[in-house]
Design an enzyme around this catalytic site. Structure first.
Site: not given
Ligand code: AP5
Length: 204
Positions: A28, A142
């Site tokens: 995302k 990561r």
């Molecule tokens: P948040 O930061 O939103 O974390 P998440 O949903 O767990 O998502 P991530 O950031 O881990 O993953 P992503 O889908 O964004 O992927 P990314 O691009 O980073 O939320 C964190 C916390 O905050 C929650 O658990 C909660 O506590 C709180 N929170 C946030 N919003 C909230 C709300 N609305 N209400 C209540 N609580 C809230 O990529 C992940 C990894 O994969 C990276 O290393 C990236 O380089 C790699 N990657 C990405 N794309 C690819 C690809 N195509 N191929 C290979 N690797 C890839």
């Protein structure tokens, strides 16, 4: 106004709120960042906003840090507060790509109320789909690079559960409300996923 090719989403309006949904690690944040240029709106990540508060040691940051580390959701009143502050900044005047929000149906309803007042409903929902084994692999990789507090097996499992139980119903909520939901295959390299999103938005 962004030149408006017509596709599954159609003409891109002057002000647009987009939502990018998907499980933890689905890309995302990565894709939202790439889409800022294409869609002309800033990337607004509630996770990034909360982590910045935690790192800065603000009272709000101190309150949310243990929840972030455990992979649990932060209470709605705190989320609404950080979001309000972010969306009233000048760069969000044309809208935003929301990443990490809404995460529950209650948050989706709250967003709808806020947007109803501005006459600008959610334009579309991008739904990234990636198999769970790949998600876990990405997050653990990561963990070795960035040391995010919630990139460990226990917190990842909790984040996946929160997603299934509380965020997946948001997809049905938007479908029921007639908002376009665009499922995107989030596997493969980052650029390939970006291309898929663009094709899906513009119906190419
Ligand atoms: P948040 O930061 O939103 O974390 P998440 O949903 O767990 O998502 P991530 O950031 O881990 O993953 P992503 O889908 O964004 O992927 P990314 O691009 O980073 O939320 C964190 C916390 O905050 C929650 O658990 C909660 O506590 C709180 N929170 C946030 N919003 C909230 C709300 N609305 N209400 C209540 N609580 C809230 O990529 C992940 C990894 O994969 C990276 O290393 C990236 O380089 C790699 N990657 C990405 N794309 C690819 C690809 N195509 N191929 C290979 N690797 C890839």
């Amino acid at each position: 106004m962004i030149p408006g090719p017509v596709g599954s989403i159609g003409q891109v309006p002057d002000r647009a709120i987009w939502v990018i949904l998907g499980p933890p690690g689905s890309g995302k944040g990565t894709q939202a960042e790439l889409l800022t240029t294409a869609l002309g709106v800033p990337h607004v990540s509630t996770g990034d906003l909360l982590r910045a508060e935690a790192e800065a040691g603000t009272p709000l940051g101190a309150a949310v840090a243990p929840l972030l580390a455990a992979g649990e959701l932060v209470p709605d009143d705190l989320i609404e507060r950080v979001l309000e502050r972010r969306l009233t900044r000048p760069d969000a005047v044309r809208g935003a790509m929301l990443d990490g929000y809404p995460r529950t149906v209650a948050q989706a309803r709250s967003l709808d109320s806020r947007l109803a007042a501005s006459g600008c409903p959610v334009r579309g929902v991008l739904l990234l789909q990636v198999a769970e084994a790949t998600l876990v692999e990405r997050l653990l990789q990561r963990a070795g690079e960035q040391h995010r507090a919630d990139d460990n097996r226990r917190a990842i499992a909790e984040r996946m559960t929160e997603y299934r139980e509380r965020t997946e119903p948001v997809i049905a909520y938007y479908r029921g409300a007639g908002v376009p939901v665009l499922p995107i295959d989030g596997t493969g390299d980052v650029d390939a996923v970006h291309e898929r999103i663009i094709r899906s938005i513009y119906g190419e």
